[in-house]
Design an enzyme around this catalytic site. Structure first.
Site, PDB file in Angstrom:
ATOM      1  N   MET A 249      45.185  35.477  83.565  1.00 31.46           N
ATOM      2  CA  MET A 249      45.344  36.442  82.469  1.00 31.46           C
ATOM      3  C   MET A 249      46.209  37.611  82.938  1.00 31.46           C
ATOM      4  SD  MET A 249      41.913  36.311  80.232  1.00 31.46           S
ATOM      5  CE  MET A 249      40.905  37.350  81.250  1.00 31.46           C
ATOM      6  N   GLY A 250      46.926  37.434  84.040  1.00 33.42           N
ATOM      7  CA  GLY A 250      47.808  38.491  84.527  1.00 33.42           C
ATOM      8  C   GLY A 250      47.060  39.575  85.281  1.00 33.42           C
ATOM      9  N   ALA A 251      47.713  40.745  85.433  1.00 34.51           N
ATOM     10  CA  ALA A 251      47.197  41.820  86.301  1.00 34.51           C
ATOM     11  C   ALA A 251      46.897  41.215  87.669  1.00 34.51           C
ATOM     12  CB  ALA A 251      45.970  42.495  85.687  1.00 34.51           C
TER      13      ALA A 251
ATOM     14  N   HIS B 217      44.902  35.846  92.980  1.00 32.26           N
ATOM     15  CA  HIS B 217      45.766  34.958  92.190  1.00 32.26           C
ATOM     16  C   HIS B 217      46.847  34.329  93.083  1.00 32.26           C
ATOM     17  CE1 HIS B 217      44.501  37.920  88.930  1.00 32.26           C
ATOM     18  NE2 HIS B 217      44.121  36.768  88.426  1.00 32.26           N
TER      19      HIS B 217
ATOM     20  N   GLN C  87      38.191  34.165  74.397  1.00 34.27           N
ATOM     21  CA  GLN C  87      37.138  34.165  75.419  1.00 34.27           C
ATOM     22  C   GLN C  87      36.513  35.542  75.632  1.00 34.27           C
ATOM     23  OE1 GLN C  87      40.047  32.936  78.523  1.00 34.27           O
ATOM     24  NE2 GLN C  87      38.890  34.272  79.873  1.00 34.27           N
TER      25      GLN C  87
ATOM     26  N   ASP D 149      35.107  32.745  89.871  1.00 33.02           N
ATOM     27  CA  ASP D 149      34.505  32.439  88.568  1.00 33.02           C
ATOM     28  C   ASP D 149      33.805  31.078  88.689  1.00 33.02           C
ATOM     29  OD1 ASP D 149      35.641  34.666  86.666  1.00 33.02           O
ATOM     30  OD2 ASP D 149      37.275  34.049  87.967  1.00 33.02           O
TER      31      ASP D 149
ATOM     32  N   SER E 113      41.004  41.715  88.484  1.00 27.36           N
ATOM     33  CA  SER E 113      41.902  42.538  87.659  1.00 27.36           C
ATOM     34  C   SER E 113      41.165  43.725  87.079  1.00 27.36           C
ATOM     35  CB  SER E 113      42.482  41.697  86.515  1.00 27.36           C
ATOM     36  OG  SER E 113      43.099  40.557  87.033  1.00 27.36           O
TER      37      SER E 113
HETATM   38  P1  AMP Z   1      41.902  35.705  85.748  1.00 29.16           P
HETATM   39  O1  AMP Z   1      43.297  36.205  85.676  1.00 29.16           O
HETATM   40  O2  AMP Z   1      40.900  36.753  86.100  1.00 29.16           O
HETATM   41  O3  AMP Z   1      41.520  34.874  84.555  1.00 29.16           O
HETATM   42  O4  AMP Z   1      41.859  34.715  86.982  1.00 29.16           O
HETATM   43  C1  AMP Z   1      42.769  33.645  87.085  1.00 29.16           C
HETATM   44  C2  AMP Z   1      42.308  32.727  88.190  1.00 29.16           C
HETATM   45  O5  AMP Z   1      42.273  33.458  89.428  1.00 29.16           O
HETATM   46  C3  AMP Z   1      40.887  32.197  87.961  1.00 29.16           C
HETATM   47  O6  AMP Z   1      40.845  30.824  88.338  1.00 29.16           O
HETATM   48  C4  AMP Z   1      40.069  33.061  88.870  1.00 29.16           C
HETATM   49  O7  AMP Z   1      38.873  32.448  89.307  1.00 29.16           O
HETATM   50  C5  AMP Z   1      41.011  33.286  90.026  1.00 29.16           C
HETATM   51  N1  AMP Z   1      40.637  34.491  90.779  1.00 29.16           N
HETATM   52  C6  AMP Z   1      40.377  35.725  90.269  1.00 29.16           C
HETATM   53  N2  AMP Z   1      40.008  36.574  91.243  1.00 29.16           N
HETATM   54  C7  AMP Z   1      40.020  35.857  92.393  1.00 29.16           C
HETATM   55  C8  AMP Z   1      39.724  36.170  93.749  1.00 29.16           C
HETATM   56  N3  AMP Z   1      39.328  37.390  94.133  1.00 29.16           N
HETATM   57  N4  AMP Z   1      39.860  35.187  94.684  1.00 29.16           N
HETATM   58  C9  AMP Z   1      40.255  33.940  94.300  1.00 29.16           C
HETATM   59  N5  AMP Z   1      40.547  33.583  93.046  1.00 29.16           N
HETATM   60  C10 AMP Z   1      40.425  34.524  92.098  1.00 29.16           C
END
Ligand code: AMP
Length: 281
Positions: free
Chosen positions: A30-32, A37, A61, A152, A188
């Site tokens: 979802m960026g940021a 990531h 979501q 997650d 993020s």
């Molecule tokens: P999000 O942008 O928060 O939806 O996360 C995108 C992907 O990055 C998801 O598969 C998250 O589980 C993964 N992710 C987010 N934070 C972390 C982290 N600290 N370490 C590893 N993977 C992460």
């Protein structure tokens, strides 16, 4: 690095690459972006030839409209990070591109009982929204592999159940949690933490670490009770759950002898809701 606003332009880019036998990885985000990531991009590079990252803040979501509204969107920064990580292409669609029809909102699939536990209890319908968008992204990219973070934990389980439900030929790879030097899991949402919140947020990592470290010394009940004590009297911190669960079902662990055990936590720190987990075995 190519940037795509539509599924069609991305598909046209991928077609000849697929025909020449290149293996495609998808990293949905979802960026940021942060180093968590980027670790997914790096692991993707070890498992595929072409890495597509998607950046899309998925409205279906979010259970709290304020959370959706304040979700950070630093797009220039994100693109620079992906470029220097060696990402091949970025899909950055708008909401209309991903949700052209109202009917889409009727999405509902059986994700099993675990959908309604933990995050599912606090964020009703969250995993329907997550699987809805990930299926659309899978359809757009048709990747060989897709990367998801253990951060997650429940999400990975739900994605795997969705892949089983549709019998998709996509390998799901789970990436370890990347943490700040002091142990806070990168997220993020961490930018919303005030200086005091940021200090208080360390309790998540500390309580999880305690349970893993002392697993052999106490009963399951004692471990959970001791972990919860960490959260007592911390100003502005409100525990949603702390549980030691079976990693396959997410049901509370019935015995310490179970094979896959994971400690999972969610807490509000100030106005920011954080989640974290540690695999015990
Ligand atoms: P999000 O942008 O928060 O939806 O996360 C995108 C992907 O990055 C998801 O598969 C998250 O589980 C993964 N992710 C987010 N934070 C972390 C982290 N600290 N370490 C590893 N993977 C992460």
């Amino acid at each position: 690095m190519e940037i795509f606003k539509t599924k069609a332009t991305l598909k046209a880019f991928l077609k000849p690459l697929k025909e020449s036998g290149k293996k495609i990885a998808l990293v949905p985000t979802m960026g940021a972006l942060h180093n968590g990531h980027i670790s997914l991009i790096k692991l993707a590079q070890q498992n595929a030839d072409i890495i597509i990252c998607s950046i899309f803040v998925n409205p279906t979501q979010f259970t709290d409209p304020k959370d959706l509204e304040k979700y950070p969107r630093p797009i220039e920064h994100d693109l620079a990070m992906l470029e220097s990580a060696g990402c091949s292409g970025v899909l950055m669609p708008n909401v209309e591109e991903m949700y052209p029809l109202d009917e889409d909102e009727n999405w509902h699939i059986n994700l099993g009982k675990a959908e309604f536990l933990l995050e599912g209890e606090f964020r009703k319908g969250h995993y329907q929204g997550v699987t809805q968008i990930v299926k659309k992204l899978f359809d757009a990219v048709e990747p060989d592999v897709a990367m998801f973070g253990q951060k997650d934990f429940q999400q990975v389980l739900m994605i795997k159940n969705m892949v089983k439900y549709f019998d998709l030929p996509i390998q799901i790879i789970t990436c370890p949690i990347i943490r700040e030097d002091d142990g806070l899991a990168m997220s993020s949402r961490n930018i919303h933490l005030s200086a005091a919140d940021r200090q208080h947020s360390l309790v998540l990592n500390e309580s999880l670490h305690f349970v893993v470290k002392h697993f052999d010394e106490y009963s399951l009940e004692e471990l959970e009770a001791k972990a919860k004590i960490f959260y007592k009297d911390i100003e502005g911190v409100e525990l949603d759950y702390f549980t030691i669960a079976n990693g396959n079902t997410l049901e509370p662990a019935a015995s310490k002898d179970e094979e896959n055990l994971v400690a999972l936590v969610a807490a509000k720190v100030g106005s920011t809701r954080l989640i974290d987990n540690m695999i015990i075995k």
